[in-house]
Design an enzyme around this catalytic site. Structure first.
Site, short mmCIF file in Angstrom:
data_model
loop_
_atom_site.label_atom_id
_atom_site.label_comp_id
_atom_site.label_asym_id
_atom_site.label_seq_id
_atom_site.Cartn_x
_atom_site.Cartn_y
_atom_site.Cartn_z
N LYS A 116 0.84 -1.21 0.00
CA LYS A 116 0.00 0.00 0.00
C LYS A 116 0.87 1.25 0.00
CE LYS A 116 -3.87 -2.21 2.31
NZ LYS A 116 -4.47 -2.61 3.58
N GLN A 118 -4.85 -1.11 9.51
CA GLN A 118 -4.80 -2.47 8.99
C GLN A 118 -5.40 -3.46 9.99
OE1 GLN A 118 -3.77 -3.33 5.91
NE2 GLN A 118 -4.11 -5.50 6.26
N ASP A 142 -11.30 2.85 3.87
CA ASP A 142 -11.67 1.43 3.85
C ASP A 142 -13.18 1.25 3.68
OD1 ASP A 142 -9.68 -0.55 4.02
OD2 ASP A 142 -9.29 -0.09 6.13
#
Ligand code: GUN
Length: 297
Positions: free
Chosen positions: A54, A98, A121
């Site tokens: 990422k 995460q 997200d």
């Protein structure tokens, strides 16, 4: 083999290039690039691989990238304090924490603490609610990328039968909402579904997101169907040598490719699209927050 391969690697590269063009145009016009903060707690090896990727792609697309790598024993209060700091930081447009998080931290609490406008997200209940009600918001990256792959081979989905296997908040539920918004007739199958094979056999679009290696067999697939394999499972591969492993999806690829019309491979299917969509969501979030004119991605 009847199926044509949906090349997620190429689609992701094309999307990343569009994001990079948008980032350059926004930087030139407004004097700042969208900024993404990635937070990793602990040393889960799979998470470390994802986060490194990422960060690499964020920078390569010309976005600003900020990393927070925290020790395994980080308290929930400390992580919530960091989220509050990132929420308040005007330079940060997107926040990604995460998952999974260590046991002492309640992931739902952390997700709920992220400013929904920065929730790239798309996991915050406000964004989940907006998706469910068709009122905009940020959409989870894996289902968003999966939909883009489906639409790359079939523009109009109205009236098609879609089956999503898996009911997670990260993939299954938002995937179903996106397909419903495309006017598909959507079924969500899960571990308690009766005769899941028969349910799948009705699907013009089959999305497998269960995390069970090669669960979906060739005879579960309707001839000509679009098959999207979200699973990434590491399995033993003794044929490659002692102790070797390989990645497989939730779909038995070779069998399924004999029946399907289109199919995504693993690796090289949905996986690369997830990160490309994260970059796209960061641009979307930056434009919405800052009142910038949003580019078409
Ligand atoms: N862990 C596995 N997939 C994801 C994802 O899409 N987002 C976050 N934050 N964590 C993950």
């Amino acid at each position: 083999m009847t199926a044509r391969i949906i090349d997620g690697t190429a689609a992701a590269e094309a999307l990343r290039n569009r994001v990079a063009e948008a980032a350059a145009a926004l930087s030139a016009r407004y004097g700042a690039a969208p900024g993404l903060a990635v937070v990793l707690v602990g040393e889960n090896p799979a998470s470390q691989v994802y986060v490194r990727s990422k960060i690499k792609h964020t920078a390569a697309a010309g976005l600003r990238s900020v990393e927070h790598l925290l020790p395994m024993e980080t308290s929930e209060a400390d992580l919530l304090a960091l989220v509050a700091q990132l929420n308040a930081d005007p330079e940060i447009d997107g926040i990604l924490v995460q998952l999974p998080l260590p046991v002492q931290i309640d992931a739902d609490k952390v997700i709920a603490a992220i400013d929904p406008a920065k929730d790239v997200d798309g996991f915050h209940p406000v964004n989940a609610g907006k998706l469910a009600t068709g009122t905009g918001g940020l959409v989870p990256c894996t289902p968003l990328g999966s939909l883009k792959l489906i639409k790359s081979v079939r523009e109009t989905l109205a009236g098609l039968d879609a089956v999503v296997i898996g009911r997670s908040n990260i993939v299954g539920k938002p995937m179903a909402a996106l397909l419903l918004a495309e006017s598909c007739t959507v079924t969500i199958a899960h571990s308690r579904t009766k005769d899941v094979e028969a349910v799948c056999r009705r699907a013009d679009i089959l999305v497998a997101a269960v995390g069970r290696p090669e669960m979906v067999r060739g005879d579960w697939i309707k001839p000509g169907a679009i098959v999207i394999d979200v699973g990434i499972n590491r399995v033993d591969a003794p044929e490659k040598g002692p102790g070797k492993t390989r990645l497989v999806g939730d779909v038995a690829f070779a069998e399924a490719a004999e029946v399907a019309g289109w199919i995504t491979p693993v690796p090289g299917g949905v996986g690369p699209m997830t990160i490309a969509c994260l970059l796209a969501n960061t641009v979307t979030a930056a434009c919405a927050r800052r009142g910038w004119t949003a580019p078409e991605l």
